[in-house]
Design an enzyme around this catalytic site. Structure first.
Site, PDB file in Angstrom:
ATOM      1  CE1 TYR A  32      16.644  29.320  17.977  1.00 51.83           C
ATOM      2  CE2 TYR A  32      16.257  27.100  18.796  1.00 51.83           C
ATOM      3  CZ  TYR A  32      16.233  28.021  17.765  1.00 51.83           C
ATOM      4  OH  TYR A  32      15.814  27.636  16.528  1.00 51.83           O
ATOM      5  CG  ASP A  46       8.056  20.106   9.028  1.00 50.83           C
ATOM      6  OD1 ASP A  46       8.387  18.994   9.504  1.00 50.83           O
ATOM      7  OD2 ASP A  46       8.642  21.166   9.324  1.00 50.83           O
ATOM      8  CE1 TYR A 105      12.170  26.156  14.714  1.00 57.53           C
ATOM      9  CE2 TYR A 105      11.855  23.782  14.551  1.00 57.53           C
ATOM     10  CZ  TYR A 105      12.693  24.880  14.657  1.00 57.53           C
ATOM     11  OH  TYR A 105      14.061  24.697  14.686  1.00 57.53           O
ATOM     12  CE  LYS A 147      12.575  17.886  16.402  1.00 56.69           C
ATOM     13  NZ  LYS A 147      12.071  19.024  15.650  1.00 56.69           N
TER      14      LYS A 147
END
Ligand SMILES: *Cc1c(COP(=O)(O)O)cnc(C)c1O
Length: 474
Positions: free
Chosen positions: A52, A293, A183, A322
């Site tokens: 980003y 999630d 997210y 992760k």
């Protein structure tokens, strides 16, 4: 940090890990790679995209070493920093860097084979890891799909839900119910279930699938008994809205996807566990798959092995990533229930329609297995408790600062929320000058340090963040 907190923290187990000899120490030796960092940064600029960030954005810092909870960094002006890592490389490096057990797991697997295709082949690292995941996961989850990143596992979860609905005779159900502030990753389907305003929907109008969104569930905070509590009437109101929205759209919905209890990149926000129980009930009433999630929250980060345990609710589908490999290699997994898998198996396609080239990469699976074993042997509950106590004491002083709106935490996560957007380059630099690596976003300076962080590390993180905020924002 108070004396008592320090004493408790110092007594916590699990912190001392023996990292390899030759690991960088606080002593400032000048090695060649460190001296070369400014030119490394110059070569990076204009060549590499960072997350980003524009090609001509602020200079990154060069990493010249990483060991345990420490990063060796050098700025483009040549200044070098030894920093306590407050980020675990975005939730992943839970055991710290260059952990001897994880290093050894990768080394040993490279001596067997590093990668083979998974089409038509299988191998010990994949089977072993899948067995472990099923063992650890909530009860109905018994089948595993190994994906190469968190976003891909979310794509696969959404595909799975659509395939499932078609398999049980409801082919029109292709949309999802998600939460504002959520997210779920950066690929197209994952983006579509991220927050529609703060996410990337505006950049790809017409391309991002239209989904349905519920407001963020009511905020919850830890009380003195370690319970996560929210305002009961707000919870009742939210549940009523959930029921109404789900009933209105049920005929087009395939599933519900949420980050259980803690929303991460969408705002570091924890919410009432009762909302997960309501989501489970509503999903069952309308035949929707409930997808959790747990890519950020999984493997102990919130103080429970999986965040769903805060509510005692099991999903139909769960994504993890992760921290799965202890931050060593990119790997994610999707787990689903026997009922869901049976429907797919009985369907026209019979298979889950996905199969990446690097599926079940043996190096990644081997290090994931080693990381999960380490979680167990290092007693992650005590480690996370120790981090929670250390952060809560170390960040408390920030609450009195003028620019600070809120200080909060859950498990091994601490958050300082400002009343304004963070001056990210200035805060990053100021924190580094106090020996701490942070990566703020929006109005949030947050930390999720490695579980092996010592009492001193945690105190340094709190002091560094507080000092940086004082210097930059007052
Ligand atoms: C990071 C994250 C993802 C995306 O994972 P990647 O490995 O970056 O693709 C998805 N969901 C949540 C909750 C995450 O924190």
């Amino acid at each position: 940090m108070s004396e008592t907190a320090l004493a408790t923290a110092a007594a916590a187990p699990g912190s001392p890990v023996e990292f390899p000899a030759g690991a960088p120490s606080a002593a400032r030796t000048l090695d060649k790679s460190a001296a070369a960092a400014p030119s490394l940064i110059a070569r990076d600029r204009g060549l590499l995209w960072h997350p980003y960030a524009p090609l001509d954005g602020p200079d990154p810092y060069a990493v010249t070493g990483a060991s345990g909870t420490r990063l060796q960094l050098q700025a483009s002006d040549g200044e070098r920093f030894e920093a306590v890592d407050a980020m675990s490389s975005w939730w992943s490096a839970i055991h710290g860097y260059r952990h001897p057990v994880l290093d050894e797991a990768v080394r040993r697997q490279t001596e067997q084979f590093s990668h083979v295709m998974f089409g038509g082949l299988t191998h010990e690292p994949a089977v072993r890891l899948a067995e472990q995941l099923v063992e650890l996961a909530p009860d109905p989850l018994e089948h595993v799909f190994l994906a190469d990143s968190g976003s891909v596992s979310v794509e696969v979860a959404l595909k799975l839900a659509v395939q499932y609905q078609a398999a049980v005779g409801r082919p029109g159900r292709q949309r999802f119910l998600a939460l504002r502030g959520g997210y779920h990753g950066d690929t197209f389907a994952a983006m579509s279930v991220c927050d529609p305003v703060d996410g990337m929907h505006a950049a790809f109008p017409g391309l991002v699938a239209q989904q349905h969104f519920l407001p963020r569930p009511p905020a919850a905070r830890l009380n003195n008994d370690g319970e996560l509590v929210a305002d009961a009437s707000e919870v009742t109101g939210w549940i009523a809205e959930l029921e109404e929205t789900a009933a209105r759209h049920a005929r087009e919905l395939a599933g519900i996807i949420v980050e259980p209890v803690l929303q991460g990149a969408g705002g570091m926000y924890s919410y009432a566990p009762e909302c997960l129980q309501a989501l489970r009930r509503v999903a069952d009433e309308h035949g929707l798959l409930l997808i959790f999630d747990e890519i950020a929250t999984g493997f102990g980060r919130t103080g429970r092995l999986f965040a769903s345990e805060w509510a005692g609710v099991a999903p139909d589908v769960m994504c993890v990533g992760k921290a799965l490999t202890g931050g060593y290699l990119t790997l994610a997994a999707l787990l689903c229930s026997g009922e869901v898998a049976a429907a797919i198996t009985a369907s026209e396609f019979r298979a889950l329609l996905h199969g990446p080239t690097f599926m079940a990469n043996p190096l990644a699976c081997a290090v994931a297995t080693a990381s999960l074993e380490l979680l167990d042997s290092a007693d992650w509950r005590k480690q996370v408790q120790h981090v929670q106590q250390g952060l809560s004491a170390a960040l408390a002083p920030a609450a009195d600062m003028d620019s600070v709106r809120d200080v909060r935490g859950l498990g091994a996560v601490g958050v300082v929320q400002l009343d304004r957007p963070v001056d990210i380059p200035a805060i990053t630099r100021a924190a580094l000058e106090h020996g701490v690596w942070v990566r703020p976003f929006r109005d949030l300076i947050y930390t999720m340090p490695p579980y092996v962080s010592s009492a001193e590390d945690l105190a340094a993180i709190g002091a560094g963040i507080t000092a940086a905020v004082a210097r930059v924002h007052g």
